[in-house]
Design a protein around this motif. Structure first.
Motif, PDB file in Angstrom:
ATOM      1  N   GLY A 189       0.441  -1.545   0.025  1.00  0.00           N
ATOM      2  CA  GLY A 189       0.174   0.512   0.225  1.00  0.00           C
ATOM      3  C   GLY A 189       0.739   1.053  -0.033  1.00  0.00           C
ATOM      4  N   GLN A 190       2.011   1.337  -0.689  1.00  0.00           N
ATOM      5  CA  GLN A 190       2.931   2.591  -0.342  1.00  0.00           C
ATOM      6  C   GLN A 190       2.494   3.231  -1.205  1.00  0.00           C
ATOM      7  N   GLU A 224       3.143   5.480  -4.747  1.00  0.00           N
ATOM      8  CA  GLU A 224       4.376   5.807  -5.985  1.00  0.00           C
ATOM      9  C   GLU A 224       5.231   5.976  -4.749  1.00  0.00           C
ATOM     10  N   GLN A 225       6.447   6.079  -4.745  1.00  0.00           N
ATOM     11  CA  GLN A 225       6.967   6.513  -3.750  1.00  0.00           C
ATOM     12  C   GLN A 225       8.621   5.992  -3.966  1.00  0.00           C
ATOM     13  N   ALA A 226       9.671   6.757  -3.507  1.00  0.00           N
ATOM     14  CA  ALA A 226      11.285   6.862  -3.850  1.00  0.00           C
ATOM     15  C   ALA A 226      11.774   5.487  -3.993  1.00  0.00           C
ATOM     16  N   TRP A 227      11.554   4.359  -2.899  1.00  0.00           N
ATOM     17  CA  TRP A 227      11.858   3.556  -2.535  1.00  0.00           C
ATOM     18  C   TRP A 227      11.387   2.369  -2.933  1.00  0.00           C
ATOM     19  N   VAL A 228      12.409   0.931  -3.255  1.00  0.00           N
ATOM     20  CA  VAL A 228      11.002  -0.317  -3.241  1.00  0.00           C
ATOM     21  C   VAL A 228      10.446  -1.299  -2.174  1.00  0.00           C
ATOM     22  N   VAL A 229       9.848  -0.974  -2.226  1.00  0.00           N
ATOM     23  CA  VAL A 229       9.410  -2.141  -1.030  1.00  0.00           C
ATOM     24  C   VAL A 229       9.932  -3.777  -1.495  1.00  0.00           C
ATOM     25  N   MET A 230      10.473  -4.787  -1.030  1.00  0.00           N
ATOM     26  CA  MET A 230      10.431  -6.293  -1.201  1.00  0.00           C
ATOM     27  C   MET A 230      10.345  -7.037   0.247  1.00  0.00           C
ATOM     28  N   ALA A 231      10.651  -8.263  -0.422  1.00  0.00           N
ATOM     29  CA  ALA A 231      10.299  -9.384   1.022  1.00  0.00           C
ATOM     30  C   ALA A 231      11.298 -10.233   0.644  1.00  0.00           C
ATOM     31  N   ASP A 232      12.182 -10.816   1.027  1.00  0.00           N
ATOM     32  CA  ASP A 232      13.128 -11.755   1.388  1.00  0.00           C
ATOM     33  C   ASP A 232      12.336 -13.603   1.168  1.00  0.00           C
ATOM     34  N   PRO A 233      12.666 -14.167   1.465  1.00  0.00           N
ATOM     35  CA  PRO A 233      12.519 -15.710   0.961  1.00  0.00           C
ATOM     36  C   PRO A 233      11.142 -15.670   1.524  1.00  0.00           C
ATOM     37  N   GLU A 234      10.642 -15.743   3.016  1.00  0.00           N
ATOM     38  CA  GLU A 234       9.915 -15.535   4.055  1.00  0.00           C
ATOM     39  C   GLU A 234       8.953 -14.490   4.275  1.00  0.00           C
ATOM     40  N   GLY A 235       8.850 -13.885   2.860  1.00  0.00           N
ATOM     41  CA  GLY A 235       7.625 -12.604   3.620  1.00  0.00           C
ATOM     42  C   GLY A 235       8.376 -12.043   3.990  1.00  0.00           C
TER      43      GLY A 235
END
Length: 118
Positions: free
Chosen positions: A92-93, A95-106
């Motif tokens: 729900g971020q 459009e932002q200047a950062w990128v939200v990512m998730a590791d293998p466990e979320g």
């Protein structure tokens, strides 16, 4: 009174697998392992570290705490993490200047944009 920041604890279904994933992704070293715990640091004597501790359930909601990383080249780091198995996620971020990512466990983490010059 003096306090020293020792580590960030990350709950994990498989501490060794997730901890090794992060060690490889960050180029950090393993400083402790047991059946229920896996700790990594940037260098053996450098704090803080990341301590992955076994929990018997999978992640169910958005993380209340996450890590932010400030790279020299955001696009290159996002691509490197994707190649390492991380996924881009929408929490729900917008459009932002950062990128939200998730590791293998979320577990979410952010790759920030360039640092603004003062």
């Amino acid at each position: 009174m003096t306090l020293e920041w020792e580590q960030v604890v990350v709950h994990a279904e498989n501490p060794a697998a997730l901890g090794q994933w992060w060690a490889d992704a960050l180029g950090w070293v393993v400083v402790h392992t047991s059946d229920d715990e896996f700790e990594i640091r940037a260098a053996p004597d450098r704090l803080p570290g990341l301590d992955f501790v076994r929990i018997g359930e999978s992640k169910k909601a958005k993380s209340r705490l996450h890590l932010d990383f400030r790279p020299d080249d955001q696009a290159a780091e996002v691509a490197r993490f994707e190649a390492h198995g991380a996924k881009r996620v929408d929490i729900g971020q917008g459009e932002q200047a950062w990128v939200v990512m998730a590791d293998p466990e979320g577990n979410e983490f952010c790759i920030l944009g360039e640092r603004r010059q003062p």
